[in-house]
Design a protein around this motif. Structure first.
Motif, mmCIF file in Angstrom:
data_model
loop_
_atom_site.group_PDB
_atom_site.id
_atom_site.type_symbol
_atom_site.label_atom_id
_atom_site.label_comp_id
_atom_site.label_asym_id
_atom_site.label_seq_id
_atom_site.Cartn_x
_atom_site.Cartn_y
_atom_site.Cartn_z
ATOM 1 N N LEU A 30 81.110 18.859 71.721
ATOM 2 C CA LEU A 30 81.680 17.626 71.434
ATOM 3 C C LEU A 30 80.674 16.820 70.176
ATOM 4 O O LEU A 30 81.210 16.577 69.243
ATOM 5 N N ARG A 34 81.916 16.287 66.385
ATOM 6 C CA ARG A 34 81.939 14.977 65.988
ATOM 7 C C ARG A 34 80.994 15.121 64.504
ATOM 8 O O ARG A 34 81.350 14.288 63.521
ATOM 9 N N ARG A 37 82.782 16.507 61.755
ATOM 10 C CA ARG A 37 83.683 16.009 60.977
ATOM 11 C C ARG A 37 83.335 14.596 60.512
ATOM 12 O O ARG A 37 84.393 13.701 60.125
ATOM 13 N N VAL A 44 85.348 8.997 68.247
ATOM 14 C CA VAL A 44 85.455 10.036 69.246
ATOM 15 C C VAL A 44 85.658 9.696 70.559
ATOM 16 O O VAL A 44 87.030 10.158 71.230
ATOM 17 N N LEU A 47 89.284 8.397 70.466
ATOM 18 C CA LEU A 47 90.328 9.356 70.384
ATOM 19 C C LEU A 47 90.351 10.149 72.064
ATOM 20 O O LEU A 47 91.546 10.527 72.305
ATOM 21 N N LEU A 48 89.368 10.197 72.393
ATOM 22 C CA LEU A 48 89.340 10.756 73.929
ATOM 23 C C LEU A 48 89.672 9.785 74.830
ATOM 24 O O LEU A 48 89.820 10.227 76.162
ATOM 25 N N ALA A 72 92.157 15.981 76.745
ATOM 26 C CA ALA A 72 91.984 15.391 75.574
ATOM 27 C C ALA A 72 90.747 16.059 74.751
ATOM 28 O O ALA A 72 90.628 16.244 73.513
ATOM 29 N N SER A 75 91.949 19.293 73.390
ATOM 30 C CA SER A 75 92.868 18.966 72.157
ATOM 31 C C SER A 75 92.076 18.249 71.072
ATOM 32 O O SER A 75 92.163 19.087 69.965
ATOM 33 N N PHE A 76 91.110 17.580 71.259
ATOM 34 C CA PHE A 76 90.018 17.410 70.188
ATOM 35 C C PHE A 76 89.478 18.439 69.611
ATOM 36 O O PHE A 76 89.129 18.815 68.432
#
Length: 148
Positions: A30, A34, A37, A44, A47-48, A72, A75-76
Motif C-alpha cells: 500500500l 501510494r 502515485r 488513500v 479511497l479505502l 478495497a 481494487s486499489f
C-alpha cells in the motif's frame, strides 16, 4: 524555463528513504503504491474507506487489515498482495478474504452449504467429492470429475 537561462534541467525525483523497495506485507505494498502515485495517506485512506491512522498502522506493520478491507485494497493495488496457498483449505480462506466474504457467503457462491464450506476449510471432517469439486471450481478454477 527561466528567461535568464537557455537550458532546462530535469531529474528523477529520488525515492524517500523509507520507501519499501521490496514490499512483502500488505502495508508495504500500500505504501509503495501510494508513494508511486503521489497520493497522501489521507487520500488513500478515503479511497479505502478507512481512517488515516488505520492506513498508517497498516503501512508501518503495527497491524494488518481486517478481512472486510481486503476487497478495497485489492481494487486499489490491482492485485492481491498475499500469494494464494497451495493447499485447498488455505486457498479457500485466501479466496474468501480476497473477496471480503464470510464462510456462509463463500459457500453460497460455490453452491454449497455453510457446514460443508466450514468442514473443508478447517479440515474438521471430509466432504463429498461433489462438494469438494464445486469448491475447487470456485477457488481454483479447476473442474473435477465429480462436478463434470
Amino acid at each position: 524555463m527561466s528567461p535568464f537561462c537557455e537550458r532546462q534541467l530535469s531529474a528523477v525525483k529520488p525515492k524517500i528513504s523509507d520507501y519499501p523497495s521490496d514490499p512483502k506485507t500488505t502495508g508495504e505494498h500500500l505504501k509503495a503504491a501510494r508513494l508511486d502515485r503521489g497520493l497522501t495517506q489521507r487520500e488513500v485512506a478515503a479511497l479505502l474507506g478507512v481512517s488515516k491512522p488505520t492506513l498508517g498502522n497498516w503501512e508501518t506493520g503495527f497491524c494488518v487489515p481486517a478481512v472486510r478491507a481486503l476487497p478495497a485494497i485489492v481494487s486499489f493495488l490491482g492485485f492481491n498482495p498475499t500469494p494464494p496457498p497451495d493447499d485447498l483449505p488455505g486457498r479457500m480462506k485466501w479466496y474468501r478474504t480476497t473477496h471480503g466474504l464470510n464462510q456462509r457467503a463463500a459457500g453460497k457462491r460455490a453452491n454449497v452449504g455453510l457446514t460443508s464450506w466450514w468442514a473443508l476449510e478447517t479440515g474438521y471432517k471430509p466432504v463429498s467429492p461433489k462438494v469438494e469439486g464445486k469448491i475447487m471450481k470456485l477457488v481454483i478454477g479447476i473442474q473435477s470429475d465429480a462436478t463434470a
